[in-house]
Design a protein around this motif. Structure first.
Motif, PDB file in Angstrom:
ATOM      1  N   VAL A 133       0.834  -1.204   0.000  1.00  0.00           N
ATOM      2  CA  VAL A 133       0.000   0.000   0.000  1.00  0.00           C
ATOM      3  C   VAL A 133       0.866   1.250   0.000  1.00  0.00           C
ATOM      4  CG1 VAL A 133      -1.863  -1.147   1.263  1.00  0.00           C
ATOM      5  CG2 VAL A 133      -0.113   0.091   2.531  1.00  0.00           C
ATOM      6  N   GLU A 134       0.239   2.362  -0.378  1.00  0.00           N
ATOM      7  CA  GLU A 134       0.887   3.666  -0.288  1.00  0.00           C
ATOM      8  C   GLU A 134       0.629   4.250   1.104  1.00  0.00           C
ATOM      9  OE1 GLU A 134       0.984   5.100  -4.940  1.00  0.00           O
ATOM     10  OE2 GLU A 134      -0.813   5.583  -3.782  1.00  0.00           O
ATOM     11  N   PRO A 135       1.415   5.236   1.525  1.00  0.00           N
ATOM     12  CA  PRO A 135       1.373   5.684   2.928  1.00  0.00           C
ATOM     13  C   PRO A 135       0.095   6.375   3.369  1.00  0.00           C
ATOM     14  CG  PRO A 135       2.883   7.044   1.633  1.00  0.00           C
ATOM     15  CD  PRO A 135       2.519   5.876   0.780  1.00  0.00           C
ATOM     16  N   GLU A 191       9.416   1.107   1.603  1.00  0.00           N
ATOM     17  CA  GLU A 191      10.127   1.769   0.512  1.00  0.00           C
ATOM     18  C   GLU A 191      10.177   3.254   0.827  1.00  0.00           C
ATOM     19  OE1 GLU A 191       8.379   0.623  -3.307  1.00  0.00           O
ATOM     20  OE2 GLU A 191       7.744  -1.267  -2.354  1.00  0.00           O
ATOM     21  N   LEU A 192      11.386   3.838   0.760  1.00  0.00           N
ATOM     22  CA  LEU A 192      11.573   5.243   1.126  1.00  0.00           C
ATOM     23  C   LEU A 192      12.395   5.985   0.086  1.00  0.00           C
ATOM     24  CD1 LEU A 192      12.153   3.452   4.071  1.00  0.00           C
ATOM     25  CD2 LEU A 192      11.734   5.765   4.879  1.00  0.00           C
ATOM     26  N   LEU A 199      15.807   5.931  -4.100  1.00  0.00           N
ATOM     27  CA  LEU A 199      14.701   5.086  -3.648  1.00  0.00           C
ATOM     28  C   LEU A 199      15.288   3.810  -3.064  1.00  0.00           C
ATOM     29  CD1 LEU A 199      11.643   4.423  -3.513  1.00  0.00           C
ATOM     30  CD2 LEU A 199      11.859   3.437  -5.804  1.00  0.00           C
ATOM     31  N   VAL A 200      14.907   3.479  -1.831  1.00  0.00           N
ATOM     32  CA  VAL A 200      15.484   2.333  -1.128  1.00  0.00           C
ATOM     33  C   VAL A 200      14.366   1.458  -0.574  1.00  0.00           C
ATOM     34  CG1 VAL A 200      16.845   1.624   0.881  1.00  0.00           C
ATOM     35  CG2 VAL A 200      17.620   3.522  -0.516  1.00  0.00           C
ATOM     36  N   ARG A 201      14.559   0.153  -0.674  1.00  0.00           N
ATOM     37  CA  ARG A 201      13.647  -0.809  -0.037  1.00  0.00           C
ATOM     38  C   ARG A 201      14.372  -1.401   1.162  1.00  0.00           C
ATOM     39  NH1 ARG A 201      12.169  -6.300   0.041  1.00  0.00           N
ATOM     40  NH2 ARG A 201       9.911  -6.673  -0.003  1.00  0.00           N
ATOM     41  N   CYS A 202      13.655  -1.547   2.273  1.00  0.00           N
ATOM     42  CA  CYS A 202      14.267  -2.141   3.456  1.00  0.00           C
ATOM     43  C   CYS A 202      13.332  -3.174   4.073  1.00  0.00           C
ATOM     44  CB  CYS A 202      14.670  -1.067   4.470  1.00  0.00           C
ATOM     45  SG  CYS A 202      13.322  -0.034   5.057  1.00  0.00           S
ATOM     46  N   SER A 203      13.919  -4.192   4.660  1.00  0.00           N
ATOM     47  CA  SER A 203      13.183  -5.285   5.295  1.00  0.00           C
ATOM     48  C   SER A 203      14.096  -5.882   6.369  1.00  0.00           C
ATOM     49  CB  SER A 203      12.829  -6.344   4.239  1.00  0.00           C
ATOM     50  OG  SER A 203      13.997  -7.045   3.839  1.00  0.00           O
ATOM     51  N   PRO A 204      13.642  -6.901   7.108  1.00  0.00           N
ATOM     52  CA  PRO A 204      14.528  -7.501   8.112  1.00  0.00           C
ATOM     53  C   PRO A 204      15.803  -8.102   7.531  1.00  0.00           C
ATOM     54  CG  PRO A 204      12.250  -8.085   8.560  1.00  0.00           C
ATOM     55  CD  PRO A 204      12.264  -7.407   7.227  1.00  0.00           C
ATOM     56  N   THR A 205      15.815  -8.383   6.223  1.00  0.00           N
ATOM     57  CA  THR A 205      17.004  -8.989   5.598  1.00  0.00           C
ATOM     58  C   THR A 205      17.679  -8.066   4.586  1.00  0.00           C
ATOM     59  OG1 THR A 205      15.587 -10.035   3.912  1.00  0.00           O
ATOM     60  CG2 THR A 205      16.097 -11.323   5.886  1.00  0.00           C
ATOM     61  N   GLU A 206      17.105  -6.917   4.320  1.00  0.00           N
ATOM     62  CA  GLU A 206      17.638  -5.978   3.319  1.00  0.00           C
ATOM     63  C   GLU A 206      17.617  -4.575   3.917  1.00  0.00           C
ATOM     64  OE1 GLU A 206      16.477  -4.531  -1.264  1.00  0.00           O
ATOM     65  OE2 GLU A 206      15.116  -5.809  -0.108  1.00  0.00           O
ATOM     66  N   THR A 220      11.690  11.520   9.800  1.00  0.00           N
ATOM     67  CA  THR A 220      12.962  12.250   9.896  1.00  0.00           C
ATOM     68  C   THR A 220      14.146  11.451   9.364  1.00  0.00           C
ATOM     69  OG1 THR A 220      13.278  11.495  12.182  1.00  0.00           O
ATOM     70  CG2 THR A 220      12.148  13.602  11.860  1.00  0.00           C
ATOM     71  N   LEU A 221      13.869  10.316   8.693  1.00  0.00           N
ATOM     72  CA  LEU A 221      14.913   9.547   8.027  1.00  0.00           C
ATOM     73  C   LEU A 221      14.697   9.474   6.524  1.00  0.00           C
ATOM     74  CD1 LEU A 221      15.255   6.536  10.521  1.00  0.00           C
ATOM     75  CD2 LEU A 221      16.853   8.439  10.220  1.00  0.00           C
ATOM     76  N   GLY A 222      13.508   9.792   6.071  1.00  0.00           N
ATOM     77  CA  GLY A 222      13.196   9.736   4.646  1.00  0.00           C
ATOM     78  C   GLY A 222      11.692   9.792   4.451  1.00  0.00           C
ATOM     79  N   PHE A 223      11.274   9.792   3.191  1.00  0.00           N
ATOM     80  CA  PHE A 223       9.844   9.851   2.852  1.00  0.00           C
ATOM     81  C   PHE A 223       9.340   8.447   2.511  1.00  0.00           C
ATOM     82  CE2 PHE A 223      11.348  14.155   1.630  1.00  0.00           C
ATOM     83  CZ  PHE A 223      10.550  14.888   2.496  1.00  0.00           C
ATOM     84  N   LEU A 224       8.401   7.952   3.301  1.00  0.00           N
ATOM     85  CA  LEU A 224       7.803   6.644   3.041  1.00  0.00           C
ATOM     86  C   LEU A 224       6.927   6.727   1.796  1.00  0.00           C
ATOM     87  CD1 LEU A 224       7.420   3.740   4.297  1.00  0.00           C
ATOM     88  CD2 LEU A 224       5.300   4.632   5.279  1.00  0.00           C
TER      89      LEU A 224
END
Length: 516
Positions: A133-135, A191-192, A199-206, A220-224
């Protein structure tokens, strides 16, 4: 006299009365007039617009195609800010009055506003049991979308207008959280767009450090720009058991006992006085006794907290079957119990049957129209706070709430807090059972003074290794704030990702001591 003339005469008399009393006096002391005549109809129009838009977007399948284009537009805005010399902090361009938080963010006027128009459900992956979903997707929108497909999300925070982005960047909780944790713990990826426009994707393994640092960071770390959330199979009903309990120690013992039972799909408590509460447990089911079905979300039904109170007054237990979506949004119509202070007669059967279908007014519209006089009045004589404390400190916490605030009902919602990295985790090395104590209303404590009383509450919460939800007014100093929250990973990433020139520190964004 015709109905038109009657209506015209009534409106004229109303305008004359408003002119006589003064508009500000009416808005402060008779706010229900403005809310009933203007905000309720406007709220209906808001809902109709967003529902039609969501339906059209999904029918035309435009959301997935346009998502990448919208994200590129956000990246372009960030790069433009960088090319301009990075002179100001950045923030989302969404107006402050549209947020559910009662706090009005003044930083919107001084920061570079990045327009983020992302409000669509992108993908439902039944194989992975994940929804992307989008934020700006709301809880009401998401459950309405997933339930007909036979799915829901594990933690559905209560109010319809709460957004995915707000629940990730802040936090969210529901009566299923004793099993699944906070809303952030049901997310599998974010995704931020970062401060450099990437553009970065993050997860428990990435990019796992970023994944664990994002919750509670308040943007305050980026735009979701997107999130992936776990799904679970939906069932038709929640079989709910109501049990009145008297005596503070018995209330705490019963609530703790039920919160530890994994066979309970839902656990919730409403505390009506220092010695009286109703403990509710629920189980998801597809079968129901027809005579015990209660469609509590229907507009003409009593407000949920008033319905629950009947079991306390009658001193009896009870069992009902509530349709699942009605249960997930059971406190929405009365905004928990806040609406009784705005529309004192809102739970009256006549009002419910005639106008209940228009309730509740949008919190965003209430904020937009409240004016400085009402804002100051609410700030000094009204409390909206959620404090998260270890379950073992529940009895002492309720006593402290009683002494410092004396606000009832209190909302009790248990949750398991895993020992993950980030700003919020237990003191020990293992997961721990916590409870959210929600206080919403006018304190009855004599000589209540907002700043002094809340600082006393915050001090207590820090002493038991608890946490304060950041949507509410926070009076801590910077040192006290970082004593409550673990900032080690957060500050490390702000340094690594060059956030210091791009975004304010979370403390500066939300705490009163920094904003005034």
């Amino acid at each position: 006299m015709s109905p038109v003339w009657s209506l015209g005469a009534g409106l004229l008399l109303l305008l004359l009365w408003v002119r006589h009393r003064g508009l500000e006096a009416v808005l402060v002391h008779h706010r229900w007039v403005f809310v009933c005549l203007f905000l309720l109809p406007l709220s209906i129009l808001f809902d109709v617009y967003y529902q039609l838009r969501a339906w059209a977007v999904w029918r035309l399948h435009s959301a997935p195609r346009q998502h990448a284009q919208r994200v590129r537009h956000i990246q372009a805005q960030v790069r433009e800010w960088k090319n301009e010399g990075s002179k100001r902090y950045m923030c989302t361009g969404r107006p402050g009055w549209l947020t559910v938080s009662l706090r009005v963010g003044k930083y919107k006027k001084t920061h570079k506003n990045i327009m983020i128009n992302l409000m669509d459900v992108l993908e439902v992956d039944s194989e992975r049991q994940v929804v992307r979903v989008e934020p700006l997707v709301t809880m009401g929108q998401l459950t309405a979308h997933l339930n007909p497909m036979g799915w829901t999300i594990p933690v559905v925070p209560e109010l319809d207008d709460l957004t995915v982005g707000g629940l990730i960047m802040g936090t969210g909780i529901e009566s299923s959280s004793h099993i699944y944790g906070l809303f952030q713990h049901t997310c599998v990826a974010y995704e931020l767009v970062l401060a450099d426009g990437s553009l970065v994707r993050c997860s428990p393994t990435e990019n796992s450090d970023l994944f664990y640092a994002v919750p509670w960071s308040c943007g305050t770390l980026g735009f979701l720009v997107a999130a992936e959330i776990k799904m679970i199979p939906a069932k038709k009903y929640v079989k709910i058991h109501y049990e009145p309990v008297r005596g503070l120690r018995k209330i705490c013992e019963k609530f703790t006992e039920e919160s530890k039972k994994k066979e309970n799909s839902f656990v919730e408590g409403l505390v009506y006085s220092l010695e009286e509460a109703v403990i509710m447990t629920g189980v998801l089911t597809d079968e129901a006794e027809q005579s015990k079905i209660n469609r509590i979300g229907n507009y003409y039904k009593p407000w949920f907290f008033k319905h629950v109170e009947k079991y306390l007054k009658a001193d009896r237990t009870g069992v009902e079957y509530i349709p699942s979506r009605h249960y997930y949004h059971r406190h929405t119509r009365s905004i928990f119990w806040e609406l009784q202070d705005i529309i004192p007669f809102g739970n009256n059967p006549i009002f419910r049957y005639l106008f209940g279908w228009m309730v509740p007014p949008k919190i965003s519209l209430l904020k937009l129209t409240q004016g400085e006089a009402i804002r100051k009045l609410y700030e000094q004589h009204h409390v909206v706070q959620d404090m998260l404390v270890p379950m073992k400190s529940l009895e002492k916490s309720i006593q402290t709430f009683h002494v410092d605030l004396n606000v009832y009902p209190l909302w009790l919602c248990p949750f398991i807090l895993p020992n993950n990295p980030g700003m919020v985790h237990p003191k020990g090395d293992e997961a721990e059972l916590y409870v959210d104590i929600g206080a919403y209303g006018e304190p009855k404590r004599k000589q209540f003074e907002a700043r002094a009383s809340m600082r006393q509450m915050e001090k207590f919460v820090r002493s038991v290794h608890g946490f304060q939800m950041l949507y509410a007014d926070c009076y801590m100093t910077r040192e006290e704030f970082w004593d409550m929250f673990d900032g080690s990973l957060y500050h490390k990433l702000r340094e690594q990702m060059n956030c210091k020139d791009a975004f304010p520190e979370v403390y500066d964004k939300i705490c009163k001591a920094a904003r005034h």
